[in-house]
Write a protein that holds these residues in place. Structure first.
Motif, mmCIF file in Angstrom:
data_model
loop_
_atom_site.group_PDB
_atom_site.id
_atom_site.type_symbol
_atom_site.label_atom_id
_atom_site.label_comp_id
_atom_site.label_asym_id
_atom_site.label_seq_id
_atom_site.Cartn_x
_atom_site.Cartn_y
_atom_site.Cartn_z
ATOM 1 N N LEU A 123 -3.171 -5.652 -3.290
ATOM 2 C CA LEU A 123 -3.576 -4.754 -4.371
ATOM 3 C C LEU A 123 -3.526 -3.336 -3.832
ATOM 4 O O LEU A 123 -4.283 -2.973 -2.923
ATOM 5 C CB LEU A 123 -4.984 -5.099 -4.859
ATOM 6 N N LEU A 124 -2.639 -2.519 -4.397
ATOM 7 C CA LEU A 124 -2.487 -1.144 -3.924
ATOM 8 C C LEU A 124 -3.591 -0.258 -4.492
ATOM 9 O O LEU A 124 -4.315 -0.633 -5.414
ATOM 10 C CB LEU A 124 -1.110 -0.602 -4.313
ATOM 11 N N ALA A 125 -3.696 0.943 -3.952
ATOM 12 C CA ALA A 125 -4.783 1.847 -4.317
ATOM 13 C C ALA A 125 -4.751 2.221 -5.790
ATOM 14 O O ALA A 125 -5.791 2.505 -6.392
ATOM 15 C CB ALA A 125 -4.714 3.109 -3.451
ATOM 16 N N ASP A 126 -3.570 2.228 -6.418
ATOM 17 C CA ASP A 126 -3.455 2.608 -7.822
ATOM 18 C C ASP A 126 -3.659 1.432 -8.767
ATOM 19 O O ASP A 126 -3.617 1.593 -9.981
ATOM 20 C CB ASP A 126 -2.095 3.247 -8.076
ATOM 21 N N GLY A 127 -3.859 0.220 -8.222
ATOM 22 C CA GLY A 127 -4.022 -0.967 -9.044
ATOM 23 C C GLY A 127 -2.781 -1.817 -9.164
ATOM 24 O O GLY A 127 -2.831 -2.919 -9.734
#
Length: 332
Positions: A126-130
């Motif tokens: 899961l990346l920081a931007d969602g």
């Protein structure tokens, strides 16, 4: 603390030295037993051993197995030119593991990537931007969120991308997200939909649009908008005509492979990406057609099932080198 990269290089150098010793005409039974113990210390040791074997194989000589087959020349005075070349290559590896030549031949970049998977492993990120990323077997990515672009650099393997189209600003309001790009050796793929996959192959990139569109742009050519239900082959100087995509291909994210009248050569190639060690097929079985849903993360179980279902057999050349061949093949 010793870095992971340094440890990996050190273990790889040990594997090379061990393989050189076991390929010598004077290797003893005790040497081979010690080699087997070394390999079984950890998954890292086993992967290093396979990499060293692959380098030896590239010289055109038969694979080594740490057993009697390694002693093919024991007791003989002469050594073939190919074998001398293989030993020379491995000796070089053993002495100069950190050198630039080796760095260009082995996956140092993937070992130090932001996110990576081992052979046979799947991993969700899961990346920081969602945005959500699923990494396939032996895959690696670097992630960089810049002011004007969210960039994912695919270093190796395959990823499924589920990008977010909007993010929350400082006040909590939804704003349009910056473009999300997947960079490969051949070009870039921009997210225009909800789900797409990108796979780095040898000399080309495979792009598949599962939900929504994806914009594929080669390094030196015109871009192509890939629409939902299509896949294409991207090279540095162009894009091949899109083809219809079977949505069941996405089953790989759950560790499954859907085969519909698939050549067993293609099936084995896919399984090989998830298999610990070397997995090959013989020409006499390459065009056999198979159908079904197979496990990717348990290749031994899948191979056993195939052997029970189709006229094939598995021949273990070494504990880490398996050949799929026709059932009636004559043994060598």
């Amino acid at each position: 603390m010793t870095s992971t990269s340094a440890v990996d290089r050190q273990i790889l150098s040990q594997a090379a030295r061990l393989l050189v010793r076991l390929n010598s005409a004077h290797a003893s039974a005790a040497d081979h037993a010690a080699g087997e113990r070394w390999r079984e210390q950890s998954d890292t040791h086993r992967r290093a051993w396979v990499l060293a074997q692959q380098l030896r194989h590239e010289t055109g000589t038969p694979p080594a197995d740490g057993g009697p087959a390694l002693r093919e020349d024991a007791g003989s005075a002469g050594v073939s030119t190919g074998r001398r070349r293989a030993l020379k290559t491995l000796s070089w590896l053993a002495i100069a593991a950190p050198a630039g030549w080796l760095a260009s031949r082995l996956p140092w970049r993937t070992w130090s990537a932001d996110f990576r998977t081992a052979t046979g492993e799947l991993h969700d990120v899961l990346l920081a931007d969602g945005s959500q990323i699923t990494l396939g077997s032996a895959s690696a990515i670097n992630v960089a969120f810049e002011p004007n672009v969210r960039r994912i650099h695919l270093l190796a393997g395959e990823i499924m991308v589920r990008p977010v189209s909007d993010v929350r600003g400082p006040a909590g309001a939804a704003t349009t997200a910056t473009p999300l790009l997947v960079q490969t050796a051949e070009g870039a793929v921009e997210a225009r939909g909800a789900q797409f996959s990108v796979r780095q192959r040898d000399g080309f990139t495979r792009v598949a649009a599962f939900r929504g569109d994806a914009l594929a742009t080669p390094a030196e050519g015109s871009a192509l908008m890939l629409t939902q239900g299509q896949w294409c082959r991207l090279t540095r100087d162009g894009i091949a005509a899109p083809q219809a995509l079977d949505p069941r291909e996405a089953m790989w994210t759950r560790g499954l492979l859907y085969a519909n009248d698939m050549r067993i050569a293609d099936l084995v190639d896919e399984l090989a990406r998830y298999h610990a060690g070397v997995l090959r097929y013989a020409d006499d079985v390459a065009d056999l057609r198979v159908s079904g849903i197979y496990q990717l993360t348990d290749t031994d179980a899948t191979l056993a099932l195939l052997q029970r279902t189709y006229p094939i057999r598995l021949r273990s050349i070494t504990p880490y080198w398996t050949l799929v061949e026709a059932l009636d093949s004559a043994r060598i």
